[in-house]
Design an enzyme around this catalytic site. Structure first.
Site, PDB file in Angstrom:
ATOM      1  N   GLU A   1      -9.941  74.646 -22.206  1.00  0.00           N
ATOM      2  CA  GLU A   1      -8.744  73.825 -22.392  1.00  0.00           C
ATOM      3  C   GLU A   1      -8.143  73.351 -21.075  1.00  0.00           C
ATOM      4  O   GLU A   1      -7.006  72.899 -21.036  1.00  0.00           O
ATOM      5  CB  GLU A   1      -7.719  74.596 -23.220  1.00  0.00           C
ATOM      6  CG  GLU A   1      -8.252  74.929 -24.607  1.00  0.00           C
ATOM      7  CD  GLU A   1      -7.244  75.629 -25.493  1.00  0.00           C
ATOM      8  OE1 GLU A   1      -6.124  75.913 -25.023  1.00  0.00           O
ATOM      9  OE2 GLU A   1      -7.581  75.895 -26.654  1.00  0.00           O
TER      10      GLU A   1
ATOM     11  N   ASP B   1      -0.417  81.202 -36.016  1.00  0.00           N
ATOM     12  CA  ASP B   1      -1.576  80.306 -35.999  1.00  0.00           C
ATOM     13  C   ASP B   1      -2.615  80.840 -36.985  1.00  0.00           C
ATOM     14  O   ASP B   1      -2.704  80.390 -38.115  1.00  0.00           O
ATOM     15  CB  ASP B   1      -2.140  80.211 -34.587  1.00  0.00           C
ATOM     16  CG  ASP B   1      -3.423  79.386 -34.517  1.00  0.00           C
ATOM     17  OD1 ASP B   1      -3.724  78.658 -35.479  1.00  0.00           O
ATOM     18  OD2 ASP B   1      -4.140  79.469 -33.496  1.00  0.00           O
TER      19      ASP B   1
ATOM     20  N   LYS C   1      -2.548  72.712 -36.933  1.00  0.00           N
ATOM     21  CA  LYS C   1      -3.843  72.187 -36.500  1.00  0.00           C
ATOM     22  C   LYS C   1      -4.459  71.434 -37.674  1.00  0.00           C
ATOM     23  O   LYS C   1      -4.741  72.038 -38.711  1.00  0.00           O
ATOM     24  CB  LYS C   1      -4.771  73.322 -36.068  1.00  0.00           C
ATOM     25  CG  LYS C   1      -4.307  74.078 -34.837  1.00  0.00           C
ATOM     26  CD  LYS C   1      -5.219  75.276 -34.580  1.00  0.00           C
ATOM     27  CE  LYS C   1      -4.865  75.976 -33.274  1.00  0.00           C
ATOM     28  NZ  LYS C   1      -5.661  77.220 -33.091  1.00  0.00           N
TER      29      LYS C   1
END
Length: 425
Positions: free
Chosen positions: A204, A311, A336
């Site tokens: 990332e 998440d 997401k």
């Protein structure tokens, strides 16, 4: 005029060199939409399922089956439908799949089509995507959570936590926030290099130094913030993504890098101490995805003063989120698009969170593409926060650059969320 006349799926590469699905949608009036689907490294057990080929090609990760689904079954099901009927199209695809996790058609096939349809409809309406999806009130530019040190599943180092992030809460615009982040990023690079650490970047775009524990990573970031001329906690706050499911074994949290084991209560207390010792304002997946008791303990312990983001816990699934709301677990959801697999369900998750007083954070995946859709969705939903990696790698900066363009386009209507994005600050 906005009827779907053609859909073309193809196999492309993501930022990790793995195959992913890209979809083009063409409407009767010539309007066109293209979307590429991201993919995660640390995936929640309750996520929607990608369709992969298996076999030796691309080491089993090919997506020719998903592309075949797009060009065949999905095209047959929605050809001729009005692209502006997003909810109906998404529901048609969900019904066609018929499973609880999109495992038949593949979430990667469904999502690619869902997003490309929205983009084509936006073009047909003459509106940018954020305005088409969000309406006239879409005007809030999100605070970026910039992942500048990587560990866990995103790096080959002893650090057990997956992400160490900076949040430019004191900036006055997204343009200024990106500058804050860039200056800290480059300052951190120099400090790591001077200390003898490798400054290669991870999936990332963050650095993956060989540090002994979370405190060492946080100390480097704190020093870099100050060295860059900013005040920790005032100009720039800190955030963690523990990805705790990755090191949750037999009911305990096993820190292999530190050679320590913590039970759920000890894990929660450890996170509480970190949040007390450093200006940490958000902690993602501090507990494992199915450790509901641990999550409840952590929420009761620090949920009134720290954003606790689910998440793997919620996987952008409104049903799981409603369970969390009912149990008083966490106070925020990470969003997401590929975890749930359609635009409509993504928007529903954000709406469910906001109605319950939970915050929502729009997020990338570790396997990304140059597609910048999530930047538009962050503004469309006015969620006020976005996770899209570090200040390196074009698959990450593409989203920051799109936010800068949107801010410029909105002009005086634009409002940078700043501290208000985190309701506890």
């Amino acid at each position: 005029m906005t009827a779907i006349i053609d859909i073309v799926g193809r196999e492309i590469l993501d930022s990790r060199g793995n195959p992913t699905v890209e979809v083009d949608v063409v409407l009767e009036d010539g309007s066109f939409g293209r979307a590429a689907v991201p993919s995660g490294a640390s995936t929640g057990a309750h996520e929607a399922v990608e369709l992969r080929d298996g076999g030796s090609r691309y080491l089993g990760k090919g997506v020719e089956k998903a592309v075949e689904v797009v060009n065949g079954k999905i095209f047959d099901a929605i050809a001729g439908m009005d692209a502006e009927s997003q909810l109906l199209i998404d529901q048609t695809l969900i019904d066609l799949d018929g499973s609880a996790n999109k495992g038949n058609l593949g979430a990667n096939a469904i999502l690619g089509v869902s997003l490309a349809v929205a983009k084509a409809a936006a073009q047909a309406s003459g509106l940018p995507l954020y305005r088409y999806v969000g309406g006239t009130n879409a005007h809030v530019l999100p605070v970026p959570m910039m992942n500048i040190i990587n560990g866990g599943a995103h790096a080959d180092n002893p650090i057990d936590f997956q992400e160490f992030m900076i949040l430019p809460v004191g900036a006055t615009s997204i343009r200024e926030a990106v500058r804050y982040g860039s200056e800290v990023f480059h300052t951190l690079k120099k400090r790591l290099k001077d200390a003898g650490h490798n400054t290669n970047v991870g999936d990332e775009g963050g650095f993956a130094p060989n540090l002994k524990n979370a405190q060492a990573a946080l100390d480097f970031i704190m020093e870099s913030i100050e060295k860059a001329g900013f005040k920790p906690g005032e100009d720039i706050a800190l955030g963690l993504d523990c990805a705790a499911t990755e090191f949750f074994k037999d009911g305990n949290y096993v820190y292999e890098g530190e050679r320590k084991t913590r039970d759920p209560k000890a894990q929660a207390k450890y996170l509480a101490k970190l949040a007390s010792d450093y200006p940490i304002v958000t902690i993602e997946d501090g507990m494992a995805e199915d450790d509901w008791e641990g999550w409840k303990y952590l929420t009761d312990l620090i949920g009134n003063k720290c954003q606790l983001v689910g998440d793997d816990l919620f996987v952008t699934n409104s049903a799981r989120l409603r369970d969390g709301i009912r149990l008083g677990v966490a106070n925020s959801i990470l969003v997401k698009v590929n975890q749930i697999g359609s635009l409509s369900e993504t928007l529903d998750a954000v709406e469910t969170a906001h109605k319950a007083g939970y915050t929502a954070v729009m997020s990338h995946r570790s396997g990304e593409t140059e597609d910048s859709t999530i930047a538009d969705l962050a503004v469309a939903t006015n969620c006020g926060q976005i996770k899209t990696g570090s200040l390196a790698r074009s698959d990450r900066t593409a989203k920051y650059n799109q936010l800068i363009r949107i801010e410029e386009e909105l002009d005086k209507q634009a409002r940078y969320a700043g501290r208000s994005a985190l309701k506890l600050l």
